[in-house]
Design a protein around this motif. Structure first.
Motif, short mmCIF file in Angstrom:
data_model
loop_
_atom_site.label_atom_id
_atom_site.label_comp_id
_atom_site.label_asym_id
_atom_site.label_seq_id
_atom_site.Cartn_x
_atom_site.Cartn_y
_atom_site.Cartn_z
N MET A 69 -2.20 37.34 60.68
CA MET A 69 -0.81 36.93 60.56
C MET A 69 -0.33 37.25 59.14
N THR A 70 0.83 37.87 59.04
CA THR A 70 1.36 38.23 57.72
C THR A 70 2.52 37.31 57.36
N ALA A 71 2.78 37.25 56.09
CA ALA A 71 3.89 36.41 55.60
C ALA A 71 5.21 37.08 55.94
N PRO A 72 6.25 36.30 56.19
CA PRO A 72 7.55 36.90 56.50
C PRO A 72 8.12 37.62 55.28
N GLN A 73 8.83 38.69 55.53
CA GLN A 73 9.43 39.47 54.46
C GLN A 73 10.70 38.76 53.95
N ALA A 74 10.89 38.84 52.66
CA ALA A 74 12.09 38.26 52.07
C ALA A 74 13.30 39.11 52.46
N THR A 75 14.42 38.43 52.68
CA THR A 75 15.63 39.17 53.02
C THR A 75 16.23 39.77 51.76
N LYS A 76 16.80 40.94 51.91
CA LYS A 76 17.43 41.60 50.78
C LYS A 76 18.93 41.35 50.84
N THR A 77 19.48 41.02 49.70
CA THR A 77 20.93 40.86 49.65
C THR A 77 21.56 42.20 49.32
N ARG A 78 22.68 42.43 49.93
CA ARG A 78 23.39 43.69 49.69
C ARG A 78 24.15 43.58 48.38
N LYS A 79 23.94 44.52 47.51
CA LYS A 79 24.61 44.52 46.23
C LYS A 79 25.93 45.28 46.36
N ARG A 80 27.01 44.61 45.99
CA ARG A 80 28.33 45.24 46.09
C ARG A 80 28.62 46.02 44.82
N PRO A 81 29.27 47.15 44.96
CA PRO A 81 29.61 47.92 43.76
C PRO A 81 30.69 47.20 42.95
N ALA A 82 30.68 47.42 41.66
CA ALA A 82 31.69 46.80 40.79
C ALA A 82 33.06 47.37 41.13
N PRO A 83 34.09 46.53 41.09
CA PRO A 83 35.43 47.04 41.40
C PRO A 83 35.89 48.04 40.34
N LYS A 84 36.68 49.00 40.78
CA LYS A 84 37.16 50.03 39.88
C LYS A 84 38.37 49.51 39.11
N VAL A 85 38.36 49.74 37.81
CA VAL A 85 39.46 49.35 36.93
C VAL A 85 39.97 50.61 36.26
N ARG A 86 41.27 50.85 36.41
CA ARG A 86 41.87 52.03 35.80
C ARG A 86 41.98 51.88 34.29
N ASP A 87 41.95 53.00 33.58
CA ASP A 87 42.09 52.99 32.12
C ASP A 87 43.57 53.06 31.75
N ASP A 88 43.87 52.65 30.53
CA ASP A 88 45.21 52.75 29.95
C ASP A 88 46.27 52.04 30.80
N LEU A 89 46.01 50.80 31.15
CA LEU A 89 46.98 50.01 31.91
C LEU A 89 48.00 49.40 30.95
N PRO A 90 49.28 49.36 31.36
CA PRO A 90 50.25 48.68 30.51
C PRO A 90 50.04 47.17 30.58
N ALA A 91 50.33 46.49 29.49
CA ALA A 91 50.21 45.03 29.48
C ALA A 91 51.29 44.44 30.39
N PRO A 92 51.01 43.35 31.09
CA PRO A 92 51.97 42.80 32.04
C PRO A 92 53.29 42.36 31.41
N GLN A 93 53.29 41.95 30.14
CA GLN A 93 54.52 41.46 29.53
C GLN A 93 55.39 42.56 28.96
N THR A 94 54.97 43.80 29.02
CA THR A 94 55.79 44.92 28.56
C THR A 94 56.78 45.32 29.65
N PRO A 95 57.88 46.00 29.28
CA PRO A 95 58.86 46.40 30.31
C PRO A 95 58.26 47.26 31.43
N GLU A 96 57.37 48.20 31.10
CA GLU A 96 56.77 49.02 32.16
C GLU A 96 55.71 48.25 32.93
N GLY A 97 55.13 47.22 32.33
CA GLY A 97 54.10 46.45 32.99
C GLY A 97 54.62 45.40 33.95
#
Length: 96
Positions: free
Chosen positions: A1-29
């Motif tokens: 009899m063998t020991a049960p295998q540990a379950t693997k958790t699925r690793k989610r990829p990091a969310p993509k963040v765009r570069d050079d975003l305008p600040a929210p309080q600026t007119p374009e933001g």
């Protein structure tokens, strides 16, 4: 009899963040659409907390049929709503 295998958790990829975003309080933001991962930079909440609040409809957001976004104006309103202002003592009234 063998020991049960540990379950693997699925690793989610990091969310993509765009570069050079305008600040929210600026007119374009103010009208720029930020993903929750991008908006988390300017809010007191993490990326995951923003997604949960959007799912529970606790905060205003933009839904384009597929994805959820926050405009710069919504980010500014959210941070202003949660900002604690310092207490100012009211002037004393004269006794009549």
């Amino acid at each position: 009899m063998t020991a049960p295998q540990a379950t693997k958790t699925r690793k989610r990829p990091a969310p993509k963040v765009r570069d050079d975003l305008p600040a929210p309080q600026t007119p374009e933001g103010l009208l720029f659409h930020y993903t929750p991962a991008e908006a988390a930079r300017w809010t007191p909440f993490s990326y995951r907390t923003l997604i949960d609040k959007i799912a529970r409809r606790e905060i205003d957001y933009v839904f384009n049929g597929r994805d959820n976004y926050l405009t710069g104006a919504q980010i500014v309103a959210l941070t202003e709503r949660l900002t604690v202002r310092p207490f100012t003592k009211a002037p004393a009234r004269a006794a009549a």
